[in-house]
Design a protein around this motif. Sequence first.
Motif, PDB file in Angstrom:
ATOM      1  N   VAL A  26       0.816  -1.221   0.000  1.00 43.02           N
ATOM      2  CA  VAL A  26       0.000   0.000   0.000  1.00 43.02           C
ATOM      3  C   VAL A  26       0.845   1.263   0.000  1.00 43.02           C
ATOM      4  CG1 VAL A  26      -1.944  -1.130   1.141  1.00 43.02           C
ATOM      5  CG2 VAL A  26      -0.198   0.001   2.536  1.00 43.02           C
ATOM      6  N   GLY A  27       2.171   1.119   0.058  1.00 43.30           N
ATOM      7  CA  GLY A  27       3.042   2.290  -0.005  1.00 43.30           C
ATOM      8  C   GLY A  27       3.537   2.787   1.343  1.00 43.30           C
ATOM      9  N   LYS A  28       3.651   1.890   2.323  1.00 41.27           N
ATOM     10  CA  LYS A  28       4.145   2.312   3.642  1.00 41.27           C
ATOM     11  C   LYS A  28       5.576   2.821   3.573  1.00 41.27           C
ATOM     12  CE  LYS A  28       3.631  -1.428   5.977  1.00 41.27           C
ATOM     13  NZ  LYS A  28       3.190  -2.253   4.837  1.00 41.27           N
ATOM     14  N   THR A  29       6.427   2.117   2.819  1.00 42.87           N
ATOM     15  CA  THR A  29       7.832   2.516   2.735  1.00 42.87           C
ATOM     16  C   THR A  29       7.970   3.907   2.124  1.00 42.87           C
ATOM     17  OG1 THR A  29       8.532   0.211   2.524  1.00 42.87           O
ATOM     18  CG2 THR A  29      10.091   1.889   1.809  1.00 42.87           C
ATOM     19  N   THR A  30       7.250   4.148   1.044  1.00 49.61           N
ATOM     20  CA  THR A  30       7.283   5.472   0.412  1.00 49.61           C
ATOM     21  C   THR A  30       6.718   6.534   1.349  1.00 49.61           C
ATOM     22  OG1 THR A  30       7.079   4.501  -1.792  1.00 49.61           O
ATOM     23  CG2 THR A  30       6.482   6.820  -1.561  1.00 49.61           C
ATOM     24  N   THR A  31       5.645   6.201   2.052  1.00 47.65           N
ATOM     25  CA  THR A  31       5.057   7.148   3.000  1.00 47.65           C
ATOM     26  C   THR A  31       6.048   7.500   4.100  1.00 47.65           C
ATOM     27  OG1 THR A  31       2.818   6.316   2.578  1.00 47.65           O
ATOM     28  CG2 THR A  31       3.172   7.509   4.642  1.00 47.65           C
ATOM     29  N   ALA A  32       6.709   6.474   4.666  1.00 49.02           N
ATOM     30  CA  ALA A  32       7.674   6.716   5.743  1.00 49.02           C
ATOM     31  C   ALA A  32       8.830   7.583   5.250  1.00 49.02           C
ATOM     32  CB  ALA A  32       8.194   5.384   6.282  1.00 49.02           C
ATOM     33  N   ALA A  33       9.358   7.266   4.062  1.00 46.58           N
ATOM     34  CA  ALA A  33      10.475   8.038   3.519  1.00 46.58           C
ATOM     35  C   ALA A  33      10.052   9.474   3.205  1.00 46.58           C
ATOM     36  CB  ALA A  33      11.021   7.361   2.268  1.00 46.58           C
ATOM     37  N   SER A  34       8.857   9.646   2.661  1.00 44.67           N
ATOM     38  CA  SER A  34       8.363  10.988   2.336  1.00 44.67           C
ATOM     39  C   SER A  34       8.169  11.822   3.597  1.00 44.67           C
ATOM     40  CB  SER A  34       7.045  10.889   1.566  1.00 44.67           C
ATOM     41  OG  SER A  34       7.222  10.201   0.356  1.00 44.67           O
ATOM     42  N   LEU A  35       7.641  11.202   4.644  1.00 49.97           N
ATOM     43  CA  LEU A  35       7.503  11.896   5.929  1.00 49.97           C
ATOM     44  C   LEU A  35       8.871  12.302   6.460  1.00 49.97           C
ATOM     45  CD1 LEU A  35       4.821   9.690   7.705  1.00 49.97           C
ATOM     46  CD2 LEU A  35       4.539  12.081   7.036  1.00 49.97           C
ATOM     47  N   GLY A  36       9.854  11.383   6.316  1.00 53.60           N
ATOM     48  CA  GLY A  36      11.197  11.684   6.795  1.00 53.60           C
ATOM     49  C   GLY A  36      11.807  12.877   6.073  1.00 53.60           C
ATOM     50  N   VAL A  37      11.678  12.902   4.739  1.00 48.91           N
ATOM     51  CA  VAL A  37      12.222  14.020   3.963  1.00 48.91           C
ATOM     52  C   VAL A  37      11.527  15.323   4.344  1.00 48.91           C
ATOM     53  CG1 VAL A  37      12.428  14.989   1.635  1.00 48.91           C
ATOM     54  CG2 VAL A  37      12.945  12.569   2.026  1.00 48.91           C
TER      55      VAL A  37
END
Length: 377
Positions: A26-37
């Motif tokens: 569902v895109g958890k990894t992308t969500t986590a990385a985007s939040l981090g950036v």
Amino acid sequence: MKNLDIDALIDDRRTRIIVCCGAGGVGKTTTAASLGVRAAERGRDVVVLTVDPARRLAQSLGLSELDNSPRKIGGIGGDGELHAMMLDMKRTFDEIIEAHSDPDRAKQILANPFYQSLSSSFSGTQEYMAMEKLGQLHRSHAWDLIIVDTPPSRNALDFLDAPERMGRFLDGRFIKLLLAPAKAGGRLGMKVFTAGFSMVTGAVTKVLGGQLLKDVSTFVTAFDTVFGGFRERAEKTYELLKSPGTAFLVVAAPEPDALREATYFVDRLNSERMPLAGLVVNRMAVSAAHSLSAARSAAAAEMLTERGDHALTASLLRLHAERMQLAARQERLRDHFAAANPTVPVTTVPAQAEDVHDLGGLRVVGEALATSGQGAI
């Protein structure tokens, strides 16, 4: 529908941990990385911890790989910093043994065949080690925000059970039996152990094999000194997850199965009294020509086809109609979840034209997260 304010969440200095959980794909990894950036570029010192074995996080952050030590990510604007790492289950286990045992005992444990199997594949070890690594990062005070990207599907919440499961393992009758000589001490203790153990060792040996039974016994005796510390640290991390400084984000795709999983996560988090920040509905269908309805688009395509004119335009109108129908279906699913969970804030992220593979793409997703995904991207 109650809107989720992502910027307010990451700008709040009281927010120290964000846990992204949800079904697989569902895109958890992308969500986590985007939040981090986004958090780093808004002034936070961030570390993103992923326990997903996929390499997408490293690739999107411009690294060839991630390992068990946080790596600084270049190209971040603003006053903050971003680090990222991927959990190495066995290496984390080894580090704990080395930190909480004297060198000789640590060497004995690390070389033990049963330990090598336990640290690599024992059920629940990954979740427990995620708890350990999260606790280590928090105790280091090196970052003011930790973002955790969890494993896929319902296993993403298994780390909530890690302290209890580890406790059951450590307190199990078989483990206590193997620990009896060390607990009793001396020759008397060994005699008591031998008398009791001889009654069951034959049957156990048939099941496990003599060498494995010896490896287990040797491991447990050497490992006894660090048992208590494991349980204590896991329980402290569990309490940390329940604290006001932690926020859980449930990530879902606008699909029936994924939103059912999201409901499971919300219910479980509420039952555990974990601080739920809200739901991210990822990959929503949108169109820049949203004022042109599916019905009008389909009607126009039919008219052009009947006239035998503008075949390409008719095809594009049909594609637009299909996309608008998909968007309407996804909005109904999202709204149904919101109606069933009126206290859960929601933000949406539009589907991207291509896979997110760099910092620029992560910034776009971060912007969408913060603006509730209104409009096309």
